[in-house]
Design an enzyme around this catalytic site. Sequence first.
Site, PDB file in Angstrom:
ATOM      1  N   ASP A   9      -4.288  -2.965 -40.890  1.00 31.23           N
ATOM      2  CA  ASP A   9      -3.457  -4.134 -41.173  1.00 31.23           C
ATOM      3  C   ASP A   9      -3.055  -4.783 -39.855  1.00 31.23           C
ATOM      4  O   ASP A   9      -2.659  -4.090 -38.905  1.00 31.23           O
ATOM      5  CB  ASP A   9      -2.206  -3.727 -41.947  1.00 31.23           C
ATOM      6  CG  ASP A   9      -2.526  -3.228 -43.348  1.00 31.23           C
ATOM      7  OD1 ASP A   9      -3.701  -3.332 -43.775  1.00 31.23           O
ATOM      8  OD2 ASP A   9      -1.604  -2.729 -44.016  1.00 31.23           O
ATOM      9  N   ASP A 131      -2.148  -6.629 -56.683  1.00 32.83           N
ATOM     10  CA  ASP A 131      -0.955  -5.976 -56.146  1.00 32.83           C
ATOM     11  C   ASP A 131       0.173  -6.103 -57.151  1.00 32.83           C
ATOM     12  O   ASP A 131       0.337  -7.151 -57.785  1.00 32.83           O
ATOM     13  CB  ASP A 131      -0.539  -6.620 -54.826  1.00 32.83           C
ATOM     14  CG  ASP A 131      -1.671  -6.650 -53.810  1.00 32.83           C
ATOM     15  OD1 ASP A 131      -2.561  -5.783 -53.905  1.00 32.83           O
ATOM     16  OD2 ASP A 131      -1.662  -7.527 -52.937  1.00 32.83           O
TER      17      ASP A 131
END
Length: 233
Positions: A9, A131
């Site tokens: 990330d 998500d």
Amino acid sequence: MIEIWPAIDIIDSENVRLTEGDYDTKTAMGRSPLEAVKFYCRQPQVTRIHLVDLIGAKKQRPAEMDLFRQMIDAADRPVEIGGGIRSEETIRRYLDMEASYLIIGTKGLSEPDWLIGMSRKYPGRLMLGLDARGDRVALNGWLETAETTVTEMLDRLDGAELAGVIYTDIARDGRMEGPNVAMTGKLAGVSKWPVTASGGVRNGADLKALESEGVAAAIVGKAANSEAFWESL
């Protein structure tokens, strides 16, 4: 064997991890983004590298395209990219950079017809980033929660030619408390596409639990940064 996709990330070109998607919890992972790619490519169990542009997700446009080009060039495995992909132009630019797969989250969740169309134009190259907080879909870098459930979302995408679905339980992400095996398994049971688990994976036992539920792959974040994780497999 369930596939293992380590996550890298990125915020401001730095390799970081968040907890439950909270940008204020940013923690540096020690290795630079390019060092992380090389580290993961040394692990024989890795079948894909998972890259996320966290600022891109928040600002709704790519912020790390130049860095991602370097990371793709450094990798000897397929690379998938997510975060801020909201247009066909961005899809084409990443595919031209030889990204193997792209993750479409908020744009596809908000406009399923658009995602269906894009998936037919680029069949087998787009992943749905599903998500959620509980069973409710999260949007815009996890800053918003919709009324739509994850299973309703899959129904709305009937006819899409997706490469797969990545289910992230936000409450588990970055906490090293184990994945949501039950919900991920439920989705794997009803999805027309392979389902990947994301959030909370700690060790080989978690991977086996997911595999027993028919989950195709697991994205591993904080745990994958440790040599011990790979030695334990």
